[in-house]
Design an enzyme around this catalytic site. Structure first.
Site, mmCIF file in Angstrom:
data_model
loop_
_atom_site.group_PDB
_atom_site.id
_atom_site.type_symbol
_atom_site.label_atom_id
_atom_site.label_comp_id
_atom_site.label_asym_id
_atom_site.label_seq_id
_atom_site.Cartn_x
_atom_site.Cartn_y
_atom_site.Cartn_z
ATOM 1 N N ALA A 103 -80.437 -15.368 -22.753
ATOM 2 C CA ALA A 103 -80.085 -13.993 -23.137
ATOM 3 C C ALA A 103 -79.071 -14.034 -24.285
ATOM 4 O O ALA A 103 -77.989 -13.442 -24.215
ATOM 5 C CB ALA A 103 -79.552 -13.200 -21.940
ATOM 6 N N LEU A 104 -79.449 -14.754 -25.323
ATOM 7 C CA LEU A 104 -78.516 -15.026 -26.422
ATOM 8 C C LEU A 104 -78.169 -13.761 -27.203
ATOM 9 O O LEU A 104 -78.996 -12.872 -27.371
ATOM 10 C CB LEU A 104 -79.110 -16.072 -27.377
ATOM 11 C CG LEU A 104 -79.464 -17.436 -26.776
ATOM 12 C CD1 LEU A 104 -79.755 -18.443 -27.890
ATOM 13 C CD2 LEU A 104 -78.386 -17.968 -25.858
ATOM 14 N N HIS A 105 -76.918 -13.712 -27.653
ATOM 15 C CA HIS A 105 -76.423 -12.611 -28.478
ATOM 16 C C HIS A 105 -75.563 -13.190 -29.583
ATOM 17 O O HIS A 105 -75.508 -14.421 -29.753
ATOM 18 C CB HIS A 105 -75.664 -11.604 -27.610
ATOM 19 C CG HIS A 105 -74.607 -12.232 -26.736
ATOM 20 N ND1 HIS A 105 -73.498 -12.877 -27.241
ATOM 21 C CD2 HIS A 105 -74.512 -12.356 -25.374
ATOM 22 C CE1 HIS A 105 -72.748 -13.324 -26.268
ATOM 23 N NE2 HIS A 105 -73.345 -13.039 -25.111
ATOM 24 N N GLU A 106 -74.878 -12.315 -30.301
ATOM 25 C CA GLU A 106 -74.120 -12.746 -31.473
ATOM 26 C C GLU A 106 -72.970 -13.711 -31.114
ATOM 27 O O GLU A 106 -72.559 -14.517 -31.953
ATOM 28 C CB GLU A 106 -73.594 -11.508 -32.202
ATOM 29 C CG GLU A 106 -73.215 -11.703 -33.644
ATOM 30 C CD GLU A 106 -74.255 -12.429 -34.509
ATOM 31 O OE1 GLU A 106 -75.481 -12.257 -34.286
ATOM 32 O OE2 GLU A 106 -73.833 -13.193 -35.390
ATOM 33 N N HIS A 128 -73.205 -16.161 -28.816
ATOM 34 C CA HIS A 128 -73.868 -17.473 -28.817
ATOM 35 C C HIS A 128 -74.199 -17.908 -30.248
ATOM 36 O O HIS A 128 -74.025 -19.075 -30.609
ATOM 37 C CB HIS A 128 -75.176 -17.409 -28.019
ATOM 38 C CG HIS A 128 -75.034 -16.986 -26.594
ATOM 39 N ND1 HIS A 128 -75.437 -15.755 -26.151
ATOM 40 C CD2 HIS A 128 -74.537 -17.626 -25.509
ATOM 41 C CE1 HIS A 128 -75.210 -15.661 -24.851
ATOM 42 N NE2 HIS A 128 -74.660 -16.776 -24.434
ATOM 43 N N GLY A 148 -67.066 -20.618 -25.667
ATOM 44 C CA GLY A 148 -66.401 -19.390 -26.092
ATOM 45 C C GLY A 148 -65.088 -19.158 -25.360
ATOM 46 O O GLY A 148 -64.988 -19.403 -24.152
ATOM 47 N N LYS A 192 -64.165 -16.332 -24.723
ATOM 48 C CA LYS A 192 -64.507 -15.224 -23.821
ATOM 49 C C LYS A 192 -64.393 -15.658 -22.361
ATOM 50 O O LYS A 192 -63.950 -14.906 -21.513
ATOM 51 C CB LYS A 192 -65.936 -14.768 -24.154
ATOM 52 C CG LYS A 192 -66.659 -13.992 -23.094
ATOM 53 C CD LYS A 192 -66.188 -12.572 -23.043
ATOM 54 C CE LYS A 192 -67.064 -11.670 -22.217
ATOM 55 N NZ LYS A 192 -67.630 -12.218 -21.009
ATOM 56 N N LEU A 196 -68.926 -9.181 -26.442
ATOM 57 C CA LEU A 196 -70.355 -9.412 -26.221
ATOM 58 C C LEU A 196 -70.552 -10.244 -24.966
ATOM 59 O O LEU A 196 -69.816 -11.187 -24.716
ATOM 60 C CB LEU A 196 -70.971 -10.138 -27.423
ATOM 61 C CG LEU A 196 -70.986 -9.371 -28.734
ATOM 62 C CD1 LEU A 196 -71.773 -10.150 -29.786
ATOM 63 C CD2 LEU A 196 -71.606 -8.007 -28.557
#
Ligand code: AMP
Length: 285
Positions: free
Chosen positions: A32-35, A37, A148, A150, A185
């Site tokens: 479920a990659l996003h910016e 990643h 990350g 995060k 994100l």
């Protein structure tokens, strides 16, 4: 861009990995990659001769009743992002490839740092995370591995594992990527309704308010952040802490220096986390 080599089995991965000379950077993901990643992959691309992305939804780090079954699975889109960011090789194994003998008897223990904050709310989570990170590092043999900020406690524990167990890989932390309105994100943002998303903004807003009060000391930071959260009754706060970024212990009022302001809250059915590193007491520093 040429498409990355996509592998699912250990042998085909090892064959492709064996063709790399030079340095190798790895980005480990649950898909479920996003910016966020994409930023990790980009950083790995800049700093290494070859880039490996792993996509593995690790059952070992989900407790019963958590969101493993509904976690978003978007492999085709993930591969497009890997290609766009210039990854050379993707390893997307299924659980039986990673755990051929079923659940592993021997695991990595996160120790006391794995029992607080996220670990207190998600028992066993960090043991499961470190076990799979250790396995993937052994399978990939990277020069550098990118994680990350995060997931600050995860990043701290991976750095500790590498140091405490004398592993030879460089761990690189990458700052949190946010939406323009501040929301960090996360693959789990996909669970949020439009209304939930508005509520979820209180996490990053609380961190911003805390950060703005950093020159006035720990109590002021905590108060400023808490004041934002109490105004949003639809966010069920699990914790809001200002801690030492190495020990994860609450910092005392006289503390001055680098600290971590971290928050976890449930919004609708979704558990969200966020944090910001900050220097407390700048006036005195
Ligand atoms: P996940 O797929 O959620 O396990 O995340 C894979 C990696 O991407 C971990 O190192 C995460 O910390 C990192 N990551 C997730 N979200 C973000 C973000 N918003 N900014 C930077 N890194 C992130």
């Amino acid at each position: 861009m040429t498409a990355p080599v996509v592998t699912h089995a250990r042998t085909e991965f090892a064959d492709a990995r064996g063709r790399f000379g030079g340095s190798v950077g790895v980005v480990m993901t649950m898909g479920a990659l996003h910016e966020g990643h994409a930023t990790l992959i980009r950083r790995a691309r800049e700093e290494n001769d070859a880039v490996v992305v792993t996509i593995f939804l690790n059952p070992l780090q989900f407790a019963a009743g958590e969101d493993l079954s509904r976690y978003p699975r978007t492999l085709q889109r993930d591969l497009e992002i890997c290609e766009r960011e210039g990854a050379d090789l993707v390893f997307a194994p299924s659980p039986d490839v990673v755990y051929p003998d079923g659940e592993p008897g021997v695991r990595v223990s996160a120790g006391p740092l794995g029992g607080v904050l996220e670990g207190a709310s998600r028992p066993g989570h960090f043991d499961g995370m470190l076990t799979v990170v250790n396995k993937l590092l052994n399978i990939v043999h990277p020069t550098r591995a990118y994680y990350g900020q995060k997931d600050a406690q995860q990043l701290l524990l991976i750095k500790r594992m590498v140091r405490d167990l004398d592993m030879s890989v460089e761990i690189v932390g990458v700052p949190t990527v946010r939406e323009s309105d501040g929301l960090a994100l996360s693959s789990r943002n996909a669970y949020l309704s439009e209304a939930d998303r508005e509520v979820a903004l209180c996490l990053s807003k609380a961190l911003q308010a805390g950060e703005a009060a950093r020159n006035s000391g720990p109590a002021a930071v905590r108060r400023a952040a808490r004041d934002v959260l109490v105004r949003e009754p639809l966010a069920l706060v699990d914790y809001l802490v200002l801690v030492d970024p190495v020990t994860l212990e609450q910092v005392p009022e006289y503390f001055r220096g680098e600290a971590l302001l971290a928050v976890a809250a449930k919004v609708g059915t979704t558990r969200l986390i966020d944090n910001v590193p900050l220097v407390v007491g700048g006036r005195e520093a």
